[in-house]
Structures are given as C-alpha cells and as structure tokens.
Motif scaffolding. Structure first.
Motif, PDB file in Angstrom:
ATOM      1  N   PHE A 159       0.765  -1.205   0.147  1.00 61.94           N
ATOM      2  CA  PHE A 159      -0.245   0.048  -0.124  1.00 61.94           C
ATOM      3  C   PHE A 159       0.743   1.187   0.068  1.00 61.94           C
ATOM      4  O   PHE A 159       1.064   1.934   0.988  1.00 61.94           O
ATOM      5  N   LYS A 160       1.348   1.690  -1.264  1.00 60.00           N
ATOM      6  CA  LYS A 160       2.484   2.676  -1.276  1.00 60.00           C
ATOM      7  C   LYS A 160       1.997   3.892  -1.051  1.00 60.00           C
ATOM      8  O   LYS A 160       2.929   4.978  -0.683  1.00 60.00           O
ATOM      9  N   GLU A 161       0.519   4.016  -1.114  1.00 62.98           N
ATOM     10  CA  GLU A 161       0.051   5.494  -0.879  1.00 62.98           C
ATOM     11  C   GLU A 161      -0.572   5.654   0.598  1.00 62.98           C
ATOM     12  O   GLU A 161      -1.134   6.785   0.670  1.00 62.98           O
ATOM     13  N   LEU A 162       0.225   4.908   1.338  1.00 64.14           N
ATOM     14  CA  LEU A 162      -0.358   4.944   2.895  1.00 64.14           C
ATOM     15  C   LEU A 162      -0.094   6.400   3.478  1.00 64.14           C
ATOM     16  O   LEU A 162      -1.257   6.979   4.032  1.00 64.14           O
ATOM     17  N   GLU A 163       0.962   7.007   3.240  1.00 59.69           N
ATOM     18  CA  GLU A 163       1.260   8.366   3.665  1.00 59.69           C
ATOM     19  C   GLU A 163       0.140   9.337   3.236  1.00 59.69           C
ATOM     20  O   GLU A 163      -0.139  10.171   4.113  1.00 59.69           O
ATOM     21  N   LYS A 164      -0.072   9.394   1.971  1.00 63.25           N
ATOM     22  CA  LYS A 164      -1.027  10.321   1.360  1.00 63.25           C
ATOM     23  C   LYS A 164      -2.585   9.680   1.994  1.00 63.25           C
ATOM     24  O   LYS A 164      -3.294  10.905   2.230  1.00 63.25           O
ATOM     25  N   VAL A 165      -2.892   8.786   1.954  1.00 65.49           N
ATOM     26  CA  VAL A 165      -4.108   8.045   2.695  1.00 65.49           C
ATOM     27  C   VAL A 165      -4.282   8.754   3.955  1.00 65.49           C
ATOM     28  O   VAL A 165      -5.415   9.259   4.463  1.00 65.49           O
ATOM     29  N   THR A 166      -3.440   8.512   4.806  1.00 69.32           N
ATOM     30  CA  THR A 166      -3.774   9.174   6.335  1.00 69.32           C
ATOM     31  C   THR A 166      -3.807  10.435   6.446  1.00 69.32           C
ATOM     32  O   THR A 166      -4.346  10.857   7.423  1.00 69.32           O
ATOM     33  N   ARG A 167      -3.081  11.083   5.375  1.00 67.55           N
ATOM     34  CA  ARG A 167      -2.989  12.770   5.465  1.00 67.55           C
ATOM     35  C   ARG A 167      -4.829  12.897   5.187  1.00 67.55           C
ATOM     36  O   ARG A 167      -5.288  14.094   5.818  1.00 67.55           O
ATOM     37  N   TYR A 189      -7.269  10.645   5.705  1.00 68.38           N
ATOM     38  CA  TYR A 189      -8.128   9.823   6.645  1.00 68.38           C
ATOM     39  C   TYR A 189      -7.207   9.565   7.860  1.00 68.38           C
ATOM     40  O   TYR A 189      -6.618   8.175   7.796  1.00 68.38           O
ATOM     41  N   PRO A 190      -7.195  10.290   8.816  1.00 68.04           N
ATOM     42  CA  PRO A 190      -6.128  10.034   9.951  1.00 68.04           C
ATOM     43  C   PRO A 190      -6.789   8.869  10.708  1.00 68.04           C
ATOM     44  O   PRO A 190      -7.725   8.873  11.283  1.00 68.04           O
ATOM     45  N   GLN A 191      -5.914   7.855  10.616  1.00 68.46           N
ATOM     46  CA  GLN A 191      -6.333   6.509  11.575  1.00 68.46           C
ATOM     47  C   GLN A 191      -5.146   5.707  11.860  1.00 68.46           C
ATOM     48  O   GLN A 191      -4.153   5.828  11.026  1.00 68.46           O
ATOM     49  N   TYR A 231      -7.470   1.381  18.700  1.00 67.35           N
ATOM     50  CA  TYR A 231      -7.407   1.852  17.465  1.00 67.35           C
ATOM     51  C   TYR A 231      -8.035   3.179  17.298  1.00 67.35           C
ATOM     52  O   TYR A 231      -9.388   3.230  17.811  1.00 67.35           O
ATOM     53  N   ILE A 232      -7.514   4.189  16.557  1.00 67.20           N
ATOM     54  CA  ILE A 232      -8.183   5.522  16.734  1.00 67.20           C
ATOM     55  C   ILE A 232      -8.463   5.895  14.972  1.00 67.20           C
ATOM     56  O   ILE A 232      -7.464   5.883  14.322  1.00 67.20           O
ATOM     57  N   GLU A 233      -9.554   6.586  15.145  1.00 64.46           N
ATOM     58  CA  GLU A 233      -9.860   7.097  13.659  1.00 64.46           C
ATOM     59  C   GLU A 233     -10.386   8.672  13.945  1.00 64.46           C
ATOM     60  O   GLU A 233     -11.271   8.773  14.808  1.00 64.46           O
ATOM     61  N   ALA A 261     -11.649  13.162   7.972  1.00 63.72           N
ATOM     62  CA  ALA A 261     -11.700  12.486   6.669  1.00 63.72           C
ATOM     63  C   ALA A 261     -12.258  13.314   5.636  1.00 63.72           C
ATOM     64  O   ALA A 261     -12.972  13.997   5.817  1.00 63.72           O
ATOM     65  N   HIS A 262     -11.549  13.368   4.505  1.00 62.99           N
ATOM     66  CA  HIS A 262     -11.912  13.989   3.072  1.00 62.99           C
ATOM     67  C   HIS A 262     -12.127  12.958   2.206  1.00 62.99           C
ATOM     68  O   HIS A 262     -11.229  12.647   1.329  1.00 62.99           O
TER      69      HIS A 262
END
Length: 311
Positions: free
Chosen positions: A133-141, A143-145, A158-160, A165-166
């Motif tokens: 999942f190479k896009e993880l850093e962008k995803v958490t930006r 959708y912080p979780q 586990y925190i969301e 989230a956008h």
C-alpha cells in the motif's frame, strides 16, 4: 502500539538470535502465541473456568468450560467437513464465530465456510507479504487513523479521526478496492502480530481491541456516496469475516448534529452486537478535562497518556 511493540522486540527465545530479521522474531512469537489453543491444564477455583498454561511464560488464558465444549463440537464438525485448515485451527477464532451466531453450530459452520471462501478469493492469507500500500502516507493525510497505545487491560487502541476525513481527496490518491485491501492487511497484522505481542506484555491472552472514533468536525460533507460505499464495504468485512474482535468503542466529540442525524444513519451499516459495544461521549477535546462526567467513562478504560499525544 509502543508498549506492545517494545515488548515484542525485547522478547528473546532460543530459536531466535539477535541478528535474525525482525519478521522472523515476530513469526516465532506469533506461532507460540497461537499454538496454545488446545492445551488445558489446571482448573481454577471459580466454577466453570479453566486456566490454560501457554508455551510463552507468564500468559494466562481463562476459558469457560461450557464454551470449551461447544468449541470442541464445532471443531469436530469442521474437521468432518474438511473446513479447518491448520492455520485457522485456533480456539479463540472458533469461539469468536460461535459468539457471533449466539452459539448456533449450523449457522457458525455456514459463516465459517463463507469466510474461508472469501479468504481464498481475496487472497487474505498472502496479503501481508504481497500487498504494498504505497500510498499510505497520502491516505492517512486525508483519513487520519491507526493504532496508538493500549488500554488499561492491555488491548490495542485503534483511533480514527472521522471529522478530519476527506473522501473526495482520499479517492484522488487510492481506490475503494485498494483501501479495503489495506484495511484487511492491517486486520491480519493486528491478529497475527499486535494481539500476540500485547498478550506477552499483559501476561494474559488478549483477543480484542478498543476503538476510539473522534467525530469532531464530522458533517454531511464527510458522508458522500464514496464514503458510504467505503463504510459499507469495511463493515461487511469486519462483521462477516472478523467477528467479535471489538471489545468496545468510544465515540468522542459527538455533538447534537451527530447524535440526531449522522449516528442514526451510520447504525444502518453496523450489526446489533457492535452497536451494543459503543458508547457515545460528548467531549469537546479529550486531551483536556472539559467534560468531567463524560471523560471519566473514557478514563475508566484508557489512560490519558495513551491519547494525549494523538490529539
């Protein structure tokens, strides 16, 4: 997972040397934690309970005798139907599926068979090793979780931050299919790595997690059709293929709008057992004691040091 991860890294064993790869050390710990599933030893003083001596020192596993009998019945039924691969021949995994069907053997066998088919089709047994999942850093930006510490009973937290989230921006950097694979990959890591490591740290068998959903800022803008589809896909996987892994859930920063509009809509995606484990707290900011009555409920389960840095 800082405490658990440090414990796992320090865990020493004659089969693992200092220069072995980290994955090898985790694999050894995972195998030892899972291999306890069928060993019964001394009965406890409490009637109907047994303590299981595990191959990893200082871990206690307390089981109910009635549950043991029905798990044994289910296990034999699955063996007879050739539905019990060795990697899933685990007492606690069987018990989770039984609890989800209220201990109905026939329904559990059906759910178990569907789970095995899904795992084959989805490639779940190989997803940790093969999915990147190479896009993880962008995803958490967008959708912080993620996992952050443990609760007072040693369960991983586990925190969301749903209010941050956008969905639109999230779909610019990934797809629902890829995010779902990432979700499953993290679930597998939690079951195979985090929970065994937490068991070592807590000195007892840890099989469930605690979830905190921060809905501060959550509004209808967050509930786009894309977000609804993603939520429905995740809920289906969690409920059908990873049942009874949630110990409890706290929803924090829940205002009037969330309670009256968003929460009733969200409940349509959740099963009754999950809803029963959820507590909705009105906390303006859980890093500050602004709502003592509400915050005390969270502090009964989670130490403030586990979430203060998250905020």
């Amino acid at each position: 997972m800082s405490g658990c991860e440090q414990t796992r890294e320090r865990f020493s064993d004659s089969e693992c040397t200092e220069d072995e790869p980290r994955r090898s050390r985790i694999g050894t710990l995972r195998k030892k934690a899972i291999s306890c599933s069928s060993k019964l030893t001394h009965p406890l003083k409490r009637k109907g309970k047994r303590r299981i001596d595990l191959p990893i020192p200082f871990i206690e596993d307390v089981r109910d005798e009635r549950e043991e009998k029905i798990v044994s019945t289910l296990r034999q039924e699955l063996l007879n139907k050739h539905l019990l691969p060795p990697r899933h021949d685990d007492y606690h995994m069987l018990l989770r599926f039984l609890k989800n069907t209220e201990f109905n053997i026939e329904k559990t066998v059906t759910a178990w068979e569907e789970m095995l088919k899904w795992r084959r089709d989805f490639g779940t047994d190989r997803i940790i090793q093969e999915f990147n999942f190479k896009e993880l850093e962008k995803v958490t930006r967008h959708y912080p979780q993620g996992y952050h510490g443990v609760d007072k009973d040693g369960r991983p937290i586990y925190i969301e931050r749903l209010g941050k989230a956008h969905p639109g921006k999230l779909m610019d950097v990934t797809t629902i299919e890829r995010y779902l694979k990432y979700h499953v990959q993290e679930f597998e890591r939690a079951l195979l790595e985090k929970l065994p490591a937490c068991s070592v740290a807590a000195k007892r068998r840890v099989t469930t997690t605690t979830t905190i959903l921060d809905v501060d800022g959550l509004g209808m803008k967050n509930f786009s059709p894309t977000a609804a589809n993603l939520l429905a896909s995740i809920a289906k996987v969690d409920c059908n293929y990873y049942p009874e892994t949630l110990h409890r859930m706290f929803i924090v920063n829940a205002g009037i709008g969330f309670r009256s509009l968003l929460w009733p809509a969200a409940q349509k995606f959740l099963d009754p057992m999950t809803i029963a484990k959820i507590q909705t707290l009105t906390i303006t900011c859980i890093a500050q004691v602004l709502e003592p009555k509400s915050l005390s409920k969270l502090l009964e389960a989670v130490d403030s040091s586990s979430y203060i840095t998250w905020k």
